[in-house]
Design an enzyme around this catalytic site. Structure first.
Site, PDB file in Angstrom:
ATOM      1  N   ASP A  14      11.929 -13.785   5.977  1.00 38.22           N
ATOM      2  CA  ASP A  14      12.721 -12.977   4.947  1.00 38.22           C
ATOM      3  C   ASP A  14      12.256 -11.798   6.453  1.00 38.22           C
ATOM      4  OD1 ASP A  14      11.153 -11.290   2.689  1.00 38.22           O
ATOM      5  OD2 ASP A  14      11.043  -9.925   3.887  1.00 38.22           O
ATOM      6  N   ILE A  15      12.543 -10.470   6.800  1.00 33.75           N
ATOM      7  CA  ILE A  15      12.309  -9.246   7.645  1.00 33.75           C
ATOM      8  C   ILE A  15      11.402  -8.577   7.775  1.00 33.75           C
ATOM      9  CG2 ILE A  15      13.816  -7.154   6.575  1.00 33.75           C
ATOM     10  CD1 ILE A  15      15.659  -7.228   8.716  1.00 33.75           C
ATOM     11  N   ASN A  17      10.464 -12.346  -8.029  1.00 30.13           N
ATOM     12  CA  ASN A  17      11.015 -10.996  -8.406  1.00 30.13           C
ATOM     13  C   ASN A  17      12.199 -10.803  -9.324  1.00 30.13           C
ATOM     14  OD1 ASN A  17       7.957 -10.446  -7.297  1.00 30.13           O
ATOM     15  ND2 ASN A  17       9.119  -9.809  -5.426  1.00 30.13           N
ATOM     16  N   GLN A  32      11.259  -6.188  -7.777  1.00 26.97           N
ATOM     17  CA  GLN A  32      12.476  -6.838  -7.472  1.00 26.97           C
ATOM     18  C   GLN A  32      13.559  -5.391  -6.683  1.00 26.97           C
ATOM     19  OE1 GLN A  32      15.662  -9.220 -10.240  1.00 26.97           O
ATOM     20  NE2 GLN A  32      16.459  -9.803  -8.658  1.00 26.97           N
ATOM     21  N   HIS A  89      16.221 -14.566  -5.735  1.00 22.38           N
ATOM     22  CA  HIS A  89      15.750 -15.258  -4.240  1.00 22.38           C
ATOM     23  C   HIS A  89      14.824 -15.876  -4.781  1.00 22.38           C
ATOM     24  CE1 HIS A  89      14.985 -11.054  -4.322  1.00 22.38           C
ATOM     25  NE2 HIS A  89      13.913 -11.053  -3.992  1.00 22.38           N
ATOM     26  N   PHE A  90      14.142 -16.757  -4.462  1.00 22.30           N
ATOM     27  CA  PHE A  90      12.733 -17.317  -4.012  1.00 22.30           C
ATOM     28  C   PHE A  90      11.914 -17.125  -2.803  1.00 22.30           C
ATOM     29  CE2 PHE A  90      13.715 -21.193  -6.895  1.00 22.30           C
ATOM     30  CZ  PHE A  90      13.330 -20.281  -8.568  1.00 22.30           C
ATOM     31  N   HIS A  91      10.764 -16.409  -2.658  1.00 19.63           N
ATOM     32  CA  HIS A  91      10.416 -16.548  -1.411  1.00 19.63           C
ATOM     33  C   HIS A  91       9.006 -17.127  -1.576  1.00 19.63           C
ATOM     34  CE1 HIS A  91      10.252 -12.262  -0.943  1.00 19.63           C
ATOM     35  NE2 HIS A  91      10.475 -11.853  -2.856  1.00 19.63           N
TER      36      HIS A  91
HETATM   37  P1  AMP Z   1      11.874  -8.687  -3.212  1.00 20.62           P
HETATM   38  O1  AMP Z   1      10.686  -7.842  -3.500  1.00 20.62           O
HETATM   39  O2  AMP Z   1      11.980  -9.748  -4.041  1.00 20.62           O
HETATM   40  O3  AMP Z   1      13.515  -8.270  -3.860  1.00 20.62           O
HETATM   41  O4  AMP Z   1      12.581  -9.198  -2.172  1.00 20.62           O
HETATM   42  C1  AMP Z   1      13.560  -8.586  -1.315  1.00 20.62           C
HETATM   43  C2  AMP Z   1      12.539  -9.537   0.200  1.00 20.62           C
HETATM   44  O5  AMP Z   1      14.310  -8.684   0.967  1.00 20.62           O
HETATM   45  C3  AMP Z   1      11.558  -8.301   0.998  1.00 20.62           C
HETATM   46  O6  AMP Z   1      11.017  -9.071   1.213  1.00 20.62           O
HETATM   47  C4  AMP Z   1      12.869  -7.936   2.231  1.00 20.62           C
HETATM   48  O7  AMP Z   1      11.838  -8.066   2.809  1.00 20.62           O
HETATM   49  C5  AMP Z   1      14.000  -8.661   2.523  1.00 20.62           C
HETATM   50  N1  AMP Z   1      14.839  -8.127   2.898  1.00 20.62           N
HETATM   51  C6  AMP Z   1      15.420  -7.406   2.369  1.00 20.62           C
HETATM   52  N2  AMP Z   1      16.280  -7.232   3.796  1.00 20.62           N
HETATM   53  C7  AMP Z   1      16.553  -8.341   4.088  1.00 20.62           C
HETATM   54  C8  AMP Z   1      17.287  -9.059   5.430  1.00 20.62           C
HETATM   55  N3  AMP Z   1      18.429  -8.360   5.849  1.00 20.62           N
HETATM   56  N4  AMP Z   1      16.708 -10.443   6.058  1.00 20.62           N
HETATM   57  C9  AMP Z   1      16.115 -10.578   6.079  1.00 20.62           C
HETATM   58  N5  AMP Z   1      14.472 -10.158   4.461  1.00 20.62           N
HETATM   59  C10 AMP Z   1      15.975  -9.043   4.206  1.00 20.62           C
END
Ligand code: AMP
Ligand code: ZN
Length: 141
Positions: A32-33, A88, A95, A101-103
């Protein structure tokens, strides 16, 4: 929103850079970024699905198979003691990216991460009534 417009589809295609942890023909995991903790990783199916409920069973099974193996590797690599698996679904649930996606969030005891989890009580009879209502809406496909 699939393909061109979906940031995770673009990451899966290599059109946007990411720090890849694992990939096979169906699943990709990358860091995750904006990590909640070191090693916070995302696991996605390469085929687009907006949310968990929209993901086909085969893709979901592979997503879970890989997640099950990946999570302990992340825990070991980060010297963590456990992990949260988070998915989420919908804006109300936080979300932001509409590609399922799974965190995987590595955790240590008393790390303060995700610490405020509110607990409530149901009034008498409310839990049973709600369970019945859920069964009325349930569709097992
Ligand atoms: P969600 O809130 O569950 O949709 O989480 C989306 C996640 O994607 C967040 O934790 C962001 O930090 C992550 N994210 C968004 N863009 C990128 C990216 N380019 N590379 C890695 N993670 C990302
Ligand atoms: Zn997508």
């Amino acid at each position: 929103m699939a393909g061109q417009d979906c940031i995770f589809c673009r990451i899966a295609k290599g059109q946007i850079p990411s720090v890849r942890v694992f990939e096979n023909d169906r699943v990709l995991s990358f860091l995750d970024i904006h990590p909640i903790s070191d090693g916070h990783a995302l696991v996605i199916p390469k085929v687009h699905a907006g949310s968990l409920s929209e993901c086909d069973e085969g893709a979901l099974a592979e997503l879970m198979r890989i997640t099950k193996c990946l999570a302990p590797a992340i825990v070991k690599a980060t010297g963590s003691e456990g992990y949260n698996l988070l998915c989420n679904n919908g804006r109300a649930a936080g979300q932001l990216v509409d590609h399922v996606h799974f965190h995987i969030i590595p955790r240590r005891l008393n790390d303060g991460v995700l610490a405020h989890w509110p607990h409530r009580d149901y009034p008498a009879g409310a839990a049973e009534a709600l369970a019945e209502k859920i069964r009325c809406h349930l569709v097992i496909s």
